[in-house]
Design an enzyme around this catalytic site. Structure first.
Site, PDB file in Angstrom:
ATOM      1  N   CYS A 102     -30.633  37.535 -47.844  1.00 49.87           N
ATOM      2  CA  CYS A 102     -30.266  36.738 -49.016  1.00 49.87           C
ATOM      3  C   CYS A 102     -31.447  36.449 -49.940  1.00 49.87           C
ATOM      4  CB  CYS A 102     -29.620  35.429 -48.578  1.00 49.87           C
ATOM      5  SG  CYS A 102     -30.807  34.267 -47.892  1.00 49.87           S
TER       6      CYS A 102
ATOM      7  N   ASP B  74     -36.956  46.158  -6.016  1.00 41.74           N
ATOM      8  CA  ASP B  74     -38.193  46.399  -6.743  1.00 41.74           C
ATOM      9  C   ASP B  74     -39.092  45.171  -6.694  1.00 41.74           C
ATOM     10  OD1 ASP B  74     -39.915  47.987  -8.035  1.00 41.74           O
ATOM     11  OD2 ASP B  74     -38.866  48.010  -9.954  1.00 41.74           O
TER      12      ASP B  74
ATOM     13  N   CYS C 271     -26.817  32.302 -47.233  1.00 38.28           N
ATOM     14  CA  CYS C 271     -27.205  33.531 -46.537  1.00 38.28           C
ATOM     15  C   CYS C 271     -25.994  34.133 -45.820  1.00 38.28           C
ATOM     16  CB  CYS C 271     -28.300  33.210 -45.519  1.00 38.28           C
ATOM     17  SG  CYS C 271     -28.928  34.673 -44.704  1.00 38.28           S
TER      18      CYS C 271
ATOM     19  N   LYS D  84     -32.990  49.851  -3.006  1.00 42.84           N
ATOM     20  CA  LYS D  84     -34.453  49.798  -3.005  1.00 42.84           C
ATOM     21  C   LYS D  84     -34.893  48.674  -3.937  1.00 42.84           C
ATOM     22  CE  LYS D  84     -38.557  52.678  -3.374  1.00 42.84           C
ATOM     23  NZ  LYS D  84     -39.302  52.027  -4.443  1.00 42.84           N
TER      24      LYS D  84
ATOM     25  N   CYS E 234     -36.042  36.379 -46.955  1.00 41.82           N
ATOM     26  CA  CYS E 234     -34.962  36.842 -46.080  1.00 41.82           C
ATOM     27  C   CYS E 234     -34.436  38.206 -46.537  1.00 41.82           C
ATOM     28  CB  CYS E 234     -33.833  35.816 -46.082  1.00 41.82           C
ATOM     29  SG  CYS E 234     -32.376  36.375 -45.197  1.00 41.82           S
TER      30      CYS E 234
ATOM     31  N   GLU F 235     -29.775  51.649   1.808  1.00 41.40           N
ATOM     32  CA  GLU F 235     -30.217  50.317   1.389  1.00 41.40           C
ATOM     33  C   GLU F 235     -30.652  50.332  -0.071  1.00 41.40           C
ATOM     34  OE1 GLU F 235     -33.342  49.127   4.095  1.00 41.40           O
ATOM     35  OE2 GLU F 235     -32.322  50.075   5.798  1.00 41.40           O
TER      36      GLU F 235
ATOM     37  N   CYS G  35     -34.796  31.936 -42.086  1.00 40.44           N
ATOM     38  CA  CYS G  35     -34.351  31.969 -43.474  1.00 40.44           C
ATOM     39  C   CYS G  35     -33.927  30.552 -43.844  1.00 40.44           C
ATOM     40  CB  CYS G  35     -33.174  32.925 -43.592  1.00 40.44           C
ATOM     41  SG  CYS G  35     -32.232  32.685 -45.102  1.00 40.44           S
TER      42      CYS G  35
ATOM     43  N   TYR H  27     -35.927  39.756   1.450  1.00 40.34           N
ATOM     44  CA  TYR H  27     -34.957  40.398   2.343  1.00 40.34           C
ATOM     45  C   TYR H  27     -35.722  41.251   3.351  1.00 40.34           C
ATOM     46  CZ  TYR H  27     -30.708  39.361  -0.365  1.00 40.34           C
ATOM     47  OH  TYR H  27     -29.656  38.758  -0.983  1.00 40.34           O
TER      48      TYR H  27
ATOM     49  N   LYS I 160     -34.452  57.871  -6.389  1.00 39.10           N
ATOM     50  CA  LYS I 160     -34.737  56.992  -7.526  1.00 39.10           C
ATOM     51  C   LYS I 160     -33.582  56.951  -8.525  1.00 39.10           C
ATOM     52  CE  LYS I 160     -39.121  55.668  -6.879  1.00 39.10           C
ATOM     53  NZ  LYS I 160     -40.146  55.191  -7.768  1.00 39.10           N
TER      54      LYS I 160
HETATM   55  N1  LIG Z   1     -46.999  52.078 -13.522  1.00 39.49           N
HETATM   56  C1  LIG Z   1     -48.070  52.289 -12.809  1.00 39.49           C
HETATM   57  O1  LIG Z   1     -49.171  52.322 -13.315  1.00 39.49           O
HETATM   58  C2  LIG Z   1     -47.936  52.501 -11.335  1.00 39.49           C
HETATM   59  C3  LIG Z   1     -49.065  52.574 -10.528  1.00 39.49           C
HETATM   60  C4  LIG Z   1     -48.877  52.732  -9.162  1.00 39.49           C
HETATM   61  C5  LIG Z   1     -47.617  52.830  -8.614  1.00 39.49           C
HETATM   62  N2  LIG Z   1     -46.536  52.732  -9.441  1.00 39.49           N
HETATM   63  C6  LIG Z   1     -45.156  52.828  -8.919  1.00 39.49           C
HETATM   64  O2  LIG Z   1     -45.108  52.543  -7.568  1.00 39.49           O
HETATM   65  C7  LIG Z   1     -44.514  53.632  -6.862  1.00 39.49           C
HETATM   66  C8  LIG Z   1     -45.283  53.863  -5.610  1.00 39.49           C
HETATM   67  O3  LIG Z   1     -45.318  52.646  -4.952  1.00 39.49           O
HETATM   68  P1  LIG Z   1     -45.070  52.512  -3.445  1.00 39.49           P
HETATM   69  O4  LIG Z   1     -46.047  53.301  -2.680  1.00 39.49           O
HETATM   70  O5  LIG Z   1     -44.990  51.072  -3.202  1.00 39.49           O
HETATM   71  O6  LIG Z   1     -43.745  53.261  -3.165  1.00 39.49           O
HETATM   72  P2  LIG Z   1     -42.310  52.973  -3.583  1.00 39.49           P
HETATM   73  O7  LIG Z   1     -42.166  51.682  -4.259  1.00 39.49           O
HETATM   74  O8  LIG Z   1     -41.845  54.172  -4.327  1.00 39.49           O
HETATM   75  O9  LIG Z   1     -41.585  52.936  -2.158  1.00 39.49           O
HETATM   76  C9  LIG Z   1     -42.043  52.202  -1.012  1.00 39.49           C
HETATM   77  C10 LIG Z   1     -41.742  50.783  -1.084  1.00 39.49           C
HETATM   78  O10 LIG Z   1     -40.363  50.557  -1.302  1.00 39.49           O
HETATM   79  C11 LIG Z   1     -40.108  49.228  -0.995  1.00 39.49           C
HETATM   80  N3  LIG Z   1     -38.737  49.036  -0.510  1.00 39.49           N
HETATM   81  C12 LIG Z   1     -37.766  48.389  -1.204  1.00 39.49           C
HETATM   82  N4  LIG Z   1     -36.638  48.337  -0.542  1.00 39.49           N
HETATM   83  C13 LIG Z   1     -36.839  48.961   0.641  1.00 39.49           C
HETATM   84  C14 LIG Z   1     -36.036  49.203   1.771  1.00 39.49           C
HETATM   85  N5  LIG Z   1     -34.754  48.815   1.810  1.00 39.49           N
HETATM   86  N6  LIG Z   1     -36.586  49.862   2.806  1.00 39.49           N
HETATM   87  C15 LIG Z   1     -37.857  50.259   2.765  1.00 39.49           C
HETATM   88  N7  LIG Z   1     -38.697  50.056   1.725  1.00 39.49           N
HETATM   89  C16 LIG Z   1     -38.192  49.412   0.668  1.00 39.49           C
HETATM   90  C17 LIG Z   1     -41.168  48.787  -0.039  1.00 39.49           C
HETATM   91  O11 LIG Z   1     -41.950  47.816  -0.680  1.00 39.49           O
HETATM   92  C18 LIG Z   1     -41.988  50.006   0.168  1.00 39.49           C
HETATM   93  O12 LIG Z   1     -43.334  49.704   0.315  1.00 39.49           O
HETATM   94  C19 LIG Z   1     -44.597  54.813  -7.767  1.00 39.49           C
HETATM   95  O13 LIG Z   1     -43.474  55.633  -7.598  1.00 39.49           O
HETATM   96  C20 LIG Z   1     -44.664  54.219  -9.121  1.00 39.49           C
HETATM   97  O14 LIG Z   1     -43.345  54.180  -9.644  1.00 39.49           O
HETATM   98  C21 LIG Z   1     -46.676  52.580 -10.756  1.00 39.49           C
HETATM   99 ZN   LIG Z   2     -31.053  34.603 -45.544  1.00 36.56          ZN
END
Ligand SMILES: NC(=O)c1ccc[n+]([C@@H]2O[C@H](COP(=O)([O-])OP(=O)(O)OC[C@H]3O[C@@H](n4cnc5c(N)ncnc54)[C@H](O)[C@@H]3O)[C@@H](O)[C@H]2O)c1
Ligand SMILES: [Zn+2]
Length: 672
Positions: free
Chosen positions: A417, A121, A438, A119, A414, A117, A432, A226, A320
């Site tokens: 020109c 975001d 120009c 993933k 600019c 699947e 500009c 989804y 990832k």
């Molecule tokens: N930038 C930051 O400061 C910061 C802080 C905390 C966490 N994070 C990020 O969050 C991640 C950890 O977050 P997490 O615990 O939510 O884990 P994750 O996002 O790595 O994985 C789990 C999540 O994936 C999602 N997901 C999407 N599609 C899916 C599917 N088909 N099946 C199952 N799950 C699916 C769900 O929401 C599930 O909770 C870290 O790896 C990091 O990248 C970043």
């Molecule tokens: Zn210009």
């Protein structure tokens, strides 16, 4: 404790503290201060240290926890089955190691079928249906207790409020709420304009939008859902469920839940890899952002055999993709001039791989954005590259700011020109003002000058303009009049005859009207109507070029912004030179200096339709506008009259329906 142990202990404490803070920023505030790639690297470092020093590990470490505790402002919902996270694999080897562990634990040497699947975001939600009706929705929270966001989830357009009649009496589904990429970009663009909160990425935008106290706010956000798994379900229905996760998803779809149609099963590790490669190749084309692929052991019985560890199931892994956000340093800022003169600050970066592509420049949009980010040269910044959007600077990591940084100075002239740069108070974009000379704007300026409603040079198409500019024959519109037949005939695909016609067409424009001439100059926001209004108000070109911003605003429909554009244009010495050159070539009848203007049709609105015999529609329009009238394209109750020529169609019908006066061509002439 040895010195080595001591150091490890310190680093572990430091990392635990830092990751706890990052979790809070990410999960509670929807405002991360570092990109995921940085977080993931620190997280892995901590995991490794805790593995090497088991005595220093603690159940309170971020490596043992899921998400963050629910916010107090929401009611909490206890999850009957915990909502966990997923383990990560960052490369092929790690993924294969996972599959080997699965086989080993199951004591099997057979190929295991995986459900693959994308993933998504976004953020995980649990939605509970009772008797087919949506009764409750919650965030994941810390995995055990989430936030009650029922009303907000109900506003998501593709979440069904009611399931089909075959659905179980009690059914909890889990899935991802996300903001499609294009909607996210548009949302941020608006937010920047209105000086509202800008989200770092679609994930944070989805989380921030869903976790609103006022569901009317959520309703306005373009969220999507989804389903990707089942939570609790009544016993009777459970027994009837298929033993395959993939089949269960199809079952959810039949009950009315949206599922991602990219989901597929793979019967071997090689097929899993192929799925990864296929989706990765199409990553930028998908309507939503994904940060990898989730592989789940497809057979539910095997999932049960494998079970869970502290924060994740043993039967699934997230492989990832290369991260779309990375840290790097700004080494300088260039200012680019667009084809319409817009000046865009572009950060020069220490090259960094973002999402699989080396990035060495990123846009800073405009001066407001530089101020909003508080960014300086030398800063460590988070860069984001996603879809076909140009890489952007998302945020500054202040704690990584080095001792010496330098303010970003916006140029006043600019870089192409050397004309003055204009910054209109109400607009974010600086421009500009050397529109006519120009080099960056040359092509557009000439195309516009020659266009039908401007000087109307027949036969001077875009391709020819490009060739003339490439050969450096034309630097400003005045150079058009220096072109000769032999020059033009030497261009590819241009015969003697067309060359002659073009020279004649250019020569024919030596006589024109003041309104056309002003329009042809391509002054920002000066369209045909404004050009005509300027011409009829001032009557003479000098009066316009010398007018102050205040005087320009005396013309109907010219507000501060347009007046400033006109003023800045004529104040620019380079433009003055070209206008002077053009004046020596082109003629138009000039009226008396600003005198009493005939605006006896002011306040009236006309619509022209059909073909007129004694003049073109454009000419009729200009004549009406010269008398202060407005000419629009659509008939409404407010229309003063519709002027109907030969073969008038739907507009005439509409006028008759609304009871709007209809005038013939003769009546129009009498009016003028
Ligand atoms: N930038 C930051 O400061 C910061 C802080 C905390 C966490 N994070 C990020 O969050 C991640 C950890 O977050 P997490 O615990 O939510 O884990 P994750 O996002 O790595 O994985 C789990 C999540 O994936 C999602 N997901 C999407 N599609 C899916 C599917 N088909 N099946 C199952 N799950 C699916 C769900 O929401 C599930 O909770 C870290 O790896 C990091 O990248 C970043
Ligand atoms: Zn210009």
């Amino acid at each position: 404790m040895s010195e080595h142990e001591q150091q490890a202990k310190q680093r572990i404490q430091q990392l635990q503290k830092l990751l706890t803070r990052y979790n809070r920023e990410y999960y509670e505030l929807d405002e991360p201060s570092v990109p995921d790639s940085e977080y993931d690297a620190l997280f892995r470092e901590l995991q490794q240290l805790e593995r090497d020093h088991p005595d220093l590990a603690s159940a309170n470490s971020p490596t043992q926890k899921v998400g963050s505790k629910p916010l107090d402002k929401f009611d909490t919902v206890a999850h009957e089955v915990p909502m966990l996270s997923l383990d990560n694999a960052f490369d092929e080897d790690e993924f294969e190691a996972f599959t080997l562990r699965v086989n080993e634990r199951l004591d099997s040497s057979n190929n295991i079928t995986y459900c693959c699947e994308p993933k998504l975001d976004g953020l995980a939600v649990s939605i509970l249906y009772e008797n087919g009706k949506l009764v409750r929705a919650a965030t994941r929270g810390d995995g055990y207790r989430g936030e009650n966001i029922t009303e907000n989830v109900k506003t998501i357009r593709n979440v069904p409020l009611e399931l089909s009649s075959e659905a179980p009496q009690r059914l909890e589904v889990r899935g991802e709420v996300f903001m499609p990429t294009a909607a996210f970009e548009a949302f941020n663009e608006q937010a920047r304009k209105r000086e509202q909160k800008v989200f770092a990425n679609p994930r944070n935008a989805a989380a921030g939008s869903l976790r609103q106290l006022d569901s009317r706010v959520t309703a306005k956000r373009p969220l999507h859902f989804y389903a990707y798994s089942l939570g609790v379900i009544d016993e009777q229905a459970e027994q009837a469920l298929p033993n395959s996760h993939y089949q269960r998803l199809q079952q959810l779809a039949r009950w009315g839940l949206p599922i991602n149609d990219e989901v597929k099963t793979a019967a071997s590790v090689a097929e899993c890899e192929a799925f990864y490669n296929d989706i990765f190749a199409r990553r930028d084309e998908l309507r939503y952002e994904i940060d990898g692929i989730v592989y789940k052991v497809d057979a539910i019985a095997l999932q049960q055999d494998l079970g869970f560890v502290a924060r994740a199931p043993r039967w699934a892994i997230a492989r990832k993709f290369p991260a779309q956000e990375q840290l790097t340093t700004i080494t300088g800022v260039d200012f680019q001039v667009g084809r319409t003169g817009a000046i865009t600050p572009v950060a020069r970066l220490e090259p960094v791989n973002v999402g699989g592509v080396t990035v060495s420049n990123a846009t800073l949009h405009n001066a407001d954005e530089i101020a909003r980010l508080g960014v300086r040269i030398g800063d460590v910044v988070s860069i984001r590259r996603a879809g076909d959007v140009i890489p952007q600077v998302v945020s500054v990591v202040e704690e990584k700011r080095p001792g010496h940084t330098q303010a970003i100075e916006f140029p006043t002239r600019c870089p192409v020109c050397d004309s003055e740069i204009e910054r209109v108070a109400e607009e974010a974009v600086a421009r500009c003002t050397g529109g006519l000379i120009c080099a960056a704007q040359r092509k557009e300026a000439i195309k516009h000058f020659a266009s039908r409603k401007a000087m109307d040079i027949d036969g001077l198409g875009d391709k020819i303009v490009e060739q003339l500019i490439e050969r450096d024959w034309i630097k400003s519109p005045a150079d058009l009049y220096k072109l000769t037949e032999p020059m033009l005939a030497s261009l590819p695909r241009m015969g003697q005859k067309s060359a002659k016609n073009l020279v004649n067409a250019i020569a024919a424009t030596r006589e024109t009207t003041l309104a056309r001439f002003i329009y042809a100059l391509g002054i920002r926001e000066v369209g045909e109507a404004t050009a005509a209004a300027l011409a009829s108000y001032f009557q003479q070109l000098d009066a316009i070029t010398e007018a102050s911003v205040e005087q320009l605003q005396e013309v109907d429909d010219i507000g501060t912004v347009v007046a400033q554009h006109i003023h800045a244009f004529f104040a620019e010495p380079h433009n003055q030179t070209v206008v002077q050159q053009l004046r020596e070539i082109i003629e138009w009848p000039e009226g008396e200096a600003v005198g009493p203007v005939d605006d006896r049709l002011a306040g009236n609105t006309y619509v022209l339709t059909g073909t007129l015999s004694s003049m073109t529609r454009d000419e009729a329009k200009q004549a009406l506008e010269a008398l202060g009238a407005k000419v629009t394209g659509s008939v409404s109750k407010k229309t003063t009259a519709v002027i109907a020529g030969e073969a008038a169609g739907s507009k005439l019908t509409k006028a008759e329906k609304l009871g709007v006066v209809v005038l013939s061509e003769d009546e129009l002439k009498a009016l003028l």
